[in-house]
Design an enzyme around this catalytic site. Structure first.
Site, PDB file in Angstrom:
ATOM      1  N   ASP A 288       0.869  -1.168   0.000  1.00  0.00           N
ATOM      2  CA  ASP A 288       0.000   0.000   0.000  1.00  0.00           C
ATOM      3  C   ASP A 288       0.913   1.227   0.000  1.00  0.00           C
ATOM      4  OD1 ASP A 288      -2.066   1.786   0.015  1.00  0.00           O
ATOM      5  OD2 ASP A 288      -3.137   0.897   1.700  1.00  0.00           O
TER       6      ASP A 288
HETATM    7  C1  BGC Z   1      -4.982   3.340   0.036  1.00  0.00           C
HETATM    8  C2  BGC Z   1      -5.097   2.368  -1.119  1.00  0.00           C
HETATM    9  C3  BGC Z   1      -4.955   3.120  -2.412  1.00  0.00           C
HETATM   10  C4  BGC Z   1      -3.644   3.873  -2.417  1.00  0.00           C
HETATM   11  C5  BGC Z   1      -3.405   4.667  -3.674  1.00  0.00           C
HETATM   12  C6  BGC Z   1      -3.741   4.190  -0.070  1.00  0.00           C
HETATM   13  O1  BGC Z   1      -3.722   5.187   0.895  1.00  0.00           O
HETATM   14  O2  BGC Z   1      -4.994   2.635   1.248  1.00  0.00           O
HETATM   15  O3  BGC Z   1      -6.323   1.703  -1.057  1.00  0.00           O
HETATM   16  O4  BGC Z   1      -5.039   2.231  -3.491  1.00  0.00           O
HETATM   17  O5  BGC Z   1      -3.609   4.779  -1.334  1.00  0.00           O
HETATM   18  O6  BGC Z   1      -4.256   5.757  -3.742  1.00  0.00           O
END
Ligand code: BGC
Length: 848
Positions: A288
């Site tokens: 993530d």
């Molecule tokens: C989120 C993800 C997301 C990523 C990119 C993160 O903060 O937890 O679900 O895909 O950001 O935006």
């Protein structure tokens, strides 16, 4: 030679220290703080071997053989670029890079794209065909914009706590329901050539302290640690990810939280052990965004791709400040990371790319840079992304599926004296701040003011954060009601007050004349977003008082909620509240989808994918971890969330403790009625059934023996009412309580079907049961085991509306001898027997 042995020694020393670094030894400082000790070390990472993807694996292997070490580092490290996540092109090898875009219900920030119903609405539809079609339609939009990877769907959070801010991005706290819809979505998405990303892995059940923070004294306070035991992991949180791997998902995103003390993106037990080992996952794990906290440890623990690449979230211009990137090359050169591990990362990334035919792919929409957080100047001048035209319209005819699925995911909870469907009301009162058009803009992705409150005026079709979508249009309920009223041909009046404060504090109801209206439609909402857990389970903006105020003067008050999860409904027993619809997050056609249900163009068939209890306190058994002491702590390891309820979340808890609830899991009314005949059990296949699965080679999805259908349960379902409608027959099993094991739930969902029946029509329904469905995870033998006692079969129309029961004993001699009559005769933790029916202390019967 000397050089090589030095490298080997360095690697061995490193491996010995990794578990301590990752908080993965039982006796470690971190481990002792968690309820279940530490997360056990599992090394090395299993190499992908291309199972199921042999040709693509060979292509990937050939490609990787051509790469320099620096190019390999580029392939596994995100870089600034036009998309939310970017992998650099390698023009020398005709590789144009990878574009990764959010999210689970739309290509998030794009223009001219559709905003689909949320995962929560899909779950409430209980409709596998619509789930798959949504996957297809969404994927066509991602592909049309040149995105190779969609960052969705979501099965973590699963929804342990109703307060979870991101529950709506996923499906249901029931892992079986989530698992099937998760898998169907992935299969739909990937059928178009798009890569899906199953996220967030794993046990990511709260937003509060999801990432590390810095205390006032400058101490790094580590992220929340979800502490759970092995059986809970397998039977709840890992379960849907097993479906995802079985469905061939290309990638998995590790989550922000820690698991038993070890960060998800450097947790060797969950990535090496469970995902790549036990489940046979052949694709790649990406972090993530800024969820990587180490280079060497993470690489050894099974992380394959670091996103977005820099150490901090928005670090731009270079990948030098990365845990991967140049540090990965340095690790290989100094012997702390074997080149085999890096090659495995690269093959894992390239195999789905070849498998899904992404060598020829639409270019990235030229407008993306303007919508993303990077700017072109952030990009390394040597990196050339390929762009197509800007603002490509990818919406196709997807609005019709969105409208259909939006209605299908609405649950009719109360309908007194056929208040619904509406006939031709002459005076229609519309109330509440969820009815009208949006006033704060058509995108809830980045406005910091929204926090955990959201915006006040306008309908809430989906939630906020990275799981949202930019609307090209929204049909508000008020607009759709006006259009419908105009079609009635009776000069109907639509009168409205959309200001909740005015209604509650200043007699706004009286503004609507003539009074009372024939029907008062009250629209309420509940904001939910990434980054925050919900402050309450009630509807927002004083909505409960709005209902009480309107209902005090209007004897035909119908409440419609747009909410990112469950709501406590204190007004459910108010006699003037004649109807309640949980409309969830239906996407851009929200108004049309609601009007279709209100006026009966669609007969509601949604069922609750969660339990609505009587009071907020009823959910205390699995609370969000938070306190003012924690918010001020100077202890780096203070944030610990012990999953002490173990297997007993949602209906499993309420059933086990025999607690009354307002509306149970699986419940939902229709404009018609259904009945169900007897349940019969049949052995599928032949021979005796062993307690343990045969020991077969692991394939994606795990031991193939787990997926073998062993039994089926059949019932017949009839439409006993006067209009056509869709029924959702549900099969629950009462699995036996193994000795010396965690409490086993009274019943668990193990089958469902959605079928449309004409008045008077009957149809047979057969639920297939595979080995995993009838087993429990045995922590001692480390495998799925079929228990020795009888399995109770409970078929019905909700988790508490059981219509047909029987039992069977898989381990008894083969043939009919294995089937029992009733299910009150076994040793499981039953609270009632078939003849007792539905105990009265489970709450009042629903008004139909
Ligand atoms: C989120 C993800 C997301 C990523 C990119 C993160 O903060 O937890 O679900 O895909 O950001 O935006």
């Amino acid at each position: 030679m000397v050089h090589l042995s030095n490298k080997l020694r360095a690697a061995a020393t490193l491996l010995a220290s990794l578990s301590a670094v990752n908080g993965q030894t039982n006796g470690s400082e971190f481990g002792e703080l968690t309820q279940y000790g530490g997360s056990p070390p599992v090394y090395p990472t299993p190499n992908a071997t291309g199972l199921d993807w042999a040709t693509a694996f060979a292509q990937a292997s050939a490609f990787v053989a051509e790469l320099t070490l620096e190019e390999k580092a580029l392939l596994v490290t995100g870089t600034p670029g036009p998309c939310v996540g970017n992998i650099s092109p390698i023009p020398r090898l005709n590789f144009s890079g990878l574009c990764l875009q959010d999210g689970p219900l739309a290509i998030r920030q794009a223009t001219y794209a559709s905003v689909f119903p949320a995962g929560l609405s899909v779950a409430a539809s209980w409709d596998r065909a619509l789930a798959k079609q949504r996957g297809v339609d969404m994927a066509l939009e991602f592909k049309g914009k040149g995105a190779h990877v969609a960052l969705g769907p979501v099965a973590g959070p699963l929804g342990r706590s109703g307060y979870g801010g991101r529950n709506w991005e996923g499906f249901s706290p029931d892992p079986y329901l989530t698992g099937l819809l998760f898998g169907d979505t992935i299969e739909g998405m990937q059928s178009t050539g798009l890569q899906a990303c199953a996220k967030h892995y794993i046990a990511y059940e709260q937003e509060t302290q999801r990432n590390p923070s810095v205390s006032p004294d400058g101490v790094t306070i580590e992220a929340i640690s979800s502490n759970l035991n092995d059986r809970t992991m397998h039977e709840l949180y890992l379960w849907p990810f097993q479906n995802a791997v079985k469905s061939g998902v290309a990638s998995v995103m590790c989550s922000y939280n820690r698991i038993n003390g070890s960060y998800a993106c450097q947790n060797s037990k969950t990535m090496n052990g469970l995902l790549k080992g036990e489940l046979g996952f052949q694709g790649y794990v990406m972090s993530d965004w800024a969820g990587t906290h180490s280079g060497v440890s993470s690489a050894h623990s099974g992380l394959d791709m670091d996103m977005p690449g820099g150490i901090s979230f928005l670090e731009s211009g270079t990948i030098a400040h990365s845990y991967f990137g140049p540090n990965l090359t340095a690790g290989v050169e100094n012997g702390t990371i074997p080149i085999d591990r890096v090659d495995d990362m690269c093959r894992r990334i390239m195999t789905p790319y070849f498998y899904l035919g992404q060598t020829s792919y639409p270019p990235i929409d030229g407008g993306e840079f303007a919508l993303n957080y990077w700017s072109p100047s952030d990009v390394d001048p040597g990196v050339n992304f390929t762009f197509g035209p800007s603002n490509v319209d990818v919406r196709g005819a997807h609005g019709s599926l969105i409208r259909e699925l939006g209605s299908a995911g609405m649950v009719l909870l109360k309908n007194v004296d056929n208040a619904l469907p509406l006939k031709t009301p002459k005076i229609i009162g519309v109330f509440g701040n969820d009815a009208g058009d949006l006033t704060d803009g058509l995108y809830f992705g980045g406005d910091a003011d929204l926090t955990n409150i959201g915006f006040q005026y306008g309908v809430l079709p989906v939630g906020g954060g990275s799981g949202t979508g930019r609307f090209s249009y929204v049909v508000s309920p008020l607009d759709a009601i006006k259009a419908k009223a105009a079609q009635q041909g009776n000069d109907a009046l639509v009168q409205y007050v959309l200001n909740n404060t005015l209604i509650v504090d200043a007699d706004g109801f009286a503004i609507v004349q003539p009074s009372p209206p024939d029907v008062c439609l009250v629209f309420l909402k509940t904001w939910a977003t990434e980054g925050y857990d919900r402050p309450s389970l009630l509807v927002d903006w004083n909505g409960t008082a709005v209902v009480e105020t309107v209902a005090a003067s209007c004897p035909n008050t119908i409440v419609i909620t747009n909410s990112g999860g469950l709501n406590i409904l204190p007004f459910a027993s108010n006699p003037n509240v004649t109807g309640i619809i949980a409309a969830h997050y239906p996407g851009q056609e929200v108004g049309n989808s609601i009007v279709d249900v209100l006026w009966g163009a669609v007969n509601p068939s949604g069922k609750l994918p969660y339990t609505i209890a009587l009071a907020e306190e009823d959910y205390a058994f699995a609370d969000i971890t938070n306190s003012s002491a924690l918010l001020e702590t100077e202890d780096p390891n203070a944030w610990q969330s012990d999953f002490e309820e173990r297997l007993l979340i949602d209906y499993r808890y309420f059933d086990y403790y025999n607690e009354s609830v307002q509306y149970e899991f699986g419940f939902g009314l229709s404009y018609t009625t259904f009945s169900m005949g007897n349940a019969t059990v049949a052995r599928v296949g032949s021979g005796s059934v062993s307690a343990l699965p045969s020991n077969e080679s692991i394939v994606p999805g795990g031991n193939p023996a787990l997926w073998e259908t062993l039994y089926s349960v059949s019932v017949s379902v009839s439409n006993t009412g006067s209009v056509a409608g869709a029924a959702v027959p549900q099969l629950y099993l009462g699995l036996p309580q193994p000795a010396n094991e965690d409490i086993t739930p009274v019943k668990v969902l193990r089958g469902f079907e959605k079928l449309t029946l004409q008045p008077g029509e009957s149809q047979p329904v057969t639920f297939d049961l595979n080995r995993r469905d009838i087993s429990y995870w045995d922590i001692y033998v480390q495998d799925w085991v079929i228990g020795t006692s009888a399995i109770g079969v409970l078929a019905g129309f909700s988790s508490r509306d059981i219509q047909a029961t029987t039992s069977f004993s898989p381990l008894a001699s083969s043939g009919s001898g294995g089937y029992g009559g009733g299910y009150g005769d076994h040793s499981g933790p039953w609270h009632w027997s078939a003849s007792e029916g539905r105990p009265s202390h489970w709450g009042p019967p629903k008004a139909i």
